[in-house]
Design a protein around this motif. Structure first.
Motif, short mmCIF file in Angstrom:
data_model
loop_
_atom_site.label_atom_id
_atom_site.label_comp_id
_atom_site.label_asym_id
_atom_site.label_seq_id
_atom_site.Cartn_x
_atom_site.Cartn_y
_atom_site.Cartn_z
N LEU A 80 4.24 -0.75 -6.63
CA LEU A 80 3.03 0.07 -6.61
C LEU A 80 2.39 0.07 -5.23
N LEU A 81 2.25 -1.11 -4.63
CA LEU A 81 1.63 -1.19 -3.31
C LEU A 81 2.43 -0.39 -2.28
N LEU A 82 3.75 -0.50 -2.32
CA LEU A 82 4.57 0.24 -1.36
C LEU A 82 4.45 1.74 -1.57
N ASP A 83 4.36 2.17 -2.82
CA ASP A 83 4.16 3.60 -3.10
C ASP A 83 2.81 4.08 -2.57
N LEU A 84 1.78 3.26 -2.78
CA LEU A 84 0.44 3.62 -2.30
C LEU A 84 0.43 3.72 -0.78
N LEU A 85 1.09 2.77 -0.11
CA LEU A 85 1.14 2.80 1.35
C LEU A 85 1.89 4.03 1.85
N ALA A 86 2.95 4.41 1.15
CA ALA A 86 3.71 5.59 1.55
C ALA A 86 2.89 6.87 1.37
N GLU A 87 2.02 6.88 0.35
CA GLU A 87 1.15 8.04 0.14
C GLU A 87 0.13 8.17 1.27
N LEU A 88 -0.44 7.03 1.68
CA LEU A 88 -1.49 7.06 2.72
C LEU A 88 -0.91 7.12 4.13
N GLN A 89 0.29 6.59 4.29
CA GLN A 89 0.93 6.57 5.62
C GLN A 89 2.35 7.13 5.48
N PRO A 90 2.49 8.45 5.48
CA PRO A 90 3.82 9.05 5.31
C PRO A 90 4.83 8.46 6.29
N GLY A 91 5.99 8.14 5.77
CA GLY A 91 7.03 7.53 6.59
C GLY A 91 6.97 6.02 6.65
N PHE A 92 5.98 5.42 5.98
CA PHE A 92 5.84 3.95 6.02
C PHE A 92 7.04 3.29 5.36
N ARG A 93 7.56 2.26 6.00
CA ARG A 93 8.61 1.41 5.42
C ARG A 93 8.32 -0.03 5.85
N ALA A 94 8.23 -0.92 4.87
CA ALA A 94 7.97 -2.33 5.17
C ALA A 94 9.28 -3.01 5.58
N ASP A 95 9.26 -3.72 6.70
CA ASP A 95 10.47 -4.46 7.09
C ASP A 95 10.45 -5.84 6.42
N GLU A 96 11.53 -6.58 6.59
CA GLU A 96 11.65 -7.87 5.90
C GLU A 96 10.59 -8.86 6.33
N ALA A 97 10.10 -8.74 7.58
CA ALA A 97 9.05 -9.65 8.06
C ALA A 97 7.72 -9.37 7.37
N GLU A 98 7.46 -8.11 6.99
CA GLU A 98 6.19 -7.75 6.36
C GLU A 98 6.19 -8.03 4.86
N LEU A 99 7.36 -8.03 4.24
CA LEU A 99 7.41 -8.18 2.78
C LEU A 99 6.73 -9.45 2.28
N PRO A 100 6.97 -10.63 2.88
CA PRO A 100 6.28 -11.83 2.38
C PRO A 100 4.75 -11.74 2.52
N ILE A 101 4.28 -11.07 3.57
CA ILE A 101 2.84 -10.92 3.76
C ILE A 101 2.26 -10.02 2.68
N LEU A 102 2.92 -8.90 2.42
CA LEU A 102 2.46 -7.98 1.38
C LEU A 102 2.57 -8.62 0.00
N ALA A 103 3.61 -9.47 -0.18
CA ALA A 103 3.76 -10.16 -1.46
C ALA A 103 2.59 -11.12 -1.70
N GLU A 104 2.19 -11.85 -0.66
CA GLU A 104 1.04 -12.74 -0.82
C GLU A 104 -0.22 -11.93 -1.12
N LEU A 105 -0.35 -10.78 -0.49
CA LEU A 105 -1.50 -9.92 -0.75
C LEU A 105 -1.53 -9.51 -2.23
N CYS A 106 -0.38 -9.15 -2.78
CA CYS A 106 -0.30 -8.80 -4.20
C CYS A 106 -0.77 -9.96 -5.08
N ARG A 107 -0.34 -11.18 -4.72
CA ARG A 107 -0.72 -12.35 -5.52
C ARG A 107 -2.21 -12.64 -5.39
N ARG A 108 -2.74 -12.55 -4.18
CA ARG A 108 -4.17 -12.81 -3.97
C ARG A 108 -5.04 -11.83 -4.75
#
Length: 436
Positions: A274-302
């Motif tokens: 869901l978060l990745l879909d939302l980011l793609a809607e707000l920032q067309p062309g957005f793709r999270a790299d492997e370094a960003e995934l753990p940070i976004l994952a912690e954000l989801c948990r928080r």
């Protein structure tokens, strides 16, 4: 049937509306799929009883307004209530965003609403968990698969733009009974009886969205159900409002990626998708790299995997970095549970959910918020000294309201729970007020 309205009236209306949009009989035939001969015969009053499907196809092709359609169908011999009912039902197109991680809940709702013995079903849970979004998905599924229409009554105050909880389509030209809501809340027989006559013996779903304080009473619902044998009612509310014989589906947050998960496992968790879909809607062309995934994952948990909070986080990520946002989430998750510039709606709903608990339950919740690790009902009984019945009752109520969430235990382990991070942060900063 037609209250004295003649077939010439229908032919006159058909000709008038056809000419208004500049169509020939042949052109109208092509748009409506009704034969040219039938159009001609209808305009000349040579058809004794126009077929209901034919009238609807013509009304669609002529692009009639709701009021025009009522008169048009009535002139053709149809009951005006048929046209009015159709204009009030919610179209399946009201659902746009994919439903993340809710397939099991959707299937359970379908079984209960269509095949279950209980005629009132309630989706309960924390504000922003996705109750309205799930109700919309159910309505779309019923319409598209089983041809069951939905009447939607918006009761929640915060019916703004489409969000992660998919605000109800209250302001659209179709799908809203917002004008009837006040009468249903008052329980006035006039409104209830008119709605009952409108529904009749149709198989239909009535959604009471945002019945958080029991604005529409159970007595009103049962009045409708007694008059409408094939009606089913779905209620969304932050906590249970009715009787034990109603069916309740407590809706928990979306599953978040566990710490240390692989990149593939992280990216496939429902909260993360869901978060990745939302980011793609707000920032067309957005793709999270492997370094960003753990940070976004912690954000989801928080943010507890709450869809509305994740929507706010996606908005924050258009103006601050993921590194900075996760630091903010560690200290004040409730701050970023609102979009930038919003006026603390998340904090207000947390406060309302917490302070609405009975005094004994609130005292227990304060204790549980201090536990950093998951806990069990057994632990409450043995370590805090709360009697079994009281502990079980409180935990069940917390779960129904969405203040706590189940934690997946290992095979054969006791059922574990944890307090939502947003609730824990609120209690830690507002403990004296909450306790008072």
């Amino acid at each position: 049937m037609n209250s004295g309205i003649t077939l010439e009236d229908f032919g006159f209306q058909l000709r008038k509306y056809r000419k208004r949009i500049g169509l020939s009989q042949t052109a109208l035939s092509g748009l409506s799929t009704v034969s040219v001969r039938a159009v001609r015969n209808l305009e000349q009053g040579q058809v004794l009883i126009p077929r209901r499907d034919t009238v609807r196809l013509l009304a669609d092709a002529l692009r009639l307004t709701a009021q025009e359609r009522v008169a048009f169908e009535k002139a053709a011999g149809s009951e005006a209530g048929d046209a009015l009912f159709d204009t009030l039902t919610m179209p399946p197109t009201a659902v746009a965003r994919p439903l993340h991680g809710r397939h099991g809940e959707l299937q359970a709702l379908l079984r209960h609403v269509v095949d279950g013995h209980q005629r009132i079903t309630a989706i309960t849970g924390f504000a922003g968990v996705g109750k309205t979004r799930l109700a919309l998905a159910l309505a779309a599924e019923l319409q598209s698969v089983r041809d069951v229409p939905t009447l939607w009554v918006p009761l929640r105050r915060d019916t703004g733009g489409q969000g992660a909880e998919a605000r109800s389509p209250a302001d659209g030209p179709y799908g809203s009974l917002s004008g009837w809501a006040a009468g249903l809340v008052d329980g006035g027989d006039g409104t209830v009886n008119r709605l009952a006559r409108l529904i009749g013996d149709r198989l239909a779903l009535l959604v009471l969205d945002g019945n958080d304080a029991g604005q529409v009473a159970r007595s009103t619902m049962w009045h409708l159900l007694a008059e409408c044998p094939n009606l089913r009612i779905l209620e969304t509310a932050r906590s249970p409002q009715g009787a034990p014989e109603d069916h309740y589906l407590p809706l928990g947050p979306l599953a978040t990626p566990p710490p240390g998960a692989s990149p593939a496992g992280t990216a496939s968790a429902p909260a993360m998708t869901l978060l990745l879909d939302l980011l793609a809607e707000l920032q067309p062309g957005f793709r999270a790299d492997e370094a960003e995934l753990p940070i976004l994952a912690e954000l989801c948990r928080r943010l507890d995997g709450l869809p509305r909070a994740l929507e706010a986080a996606a908005a924050w990520l258009t103006i601050v970095s993921a590194d900075r946002l996760v630091v903010m989430a560690r200290d004040e998750p409730q701050l970023i549970a609102d979009r930038p510039g919003e006026s603390g709606d998340a904090l207000a709903t947390i406060r309302e959910s917490v302070t609405g608990q009975p005094a004994d339950s609130l005292d227990l919740l304060l204790h549980l918020a201090d536990y950093a690790e998951p806990w069990t009902v057994e632990r409450i009984v043995t370590r805090i000294g709360v009697p079994w019945k009281q502990a079980a009752s409180a935990v069940h109520a917390f779960l129904q309201c969405g203040l706590i969430v189940k934690v997946s235990p290992g095979s054969g382990a006791l059922v574990q729970f944890t307090v939502l991070n947003l609730v824990r942060a609120f209690l830690q900063t507002a403990r004296p007020a909450a306790a008072g």
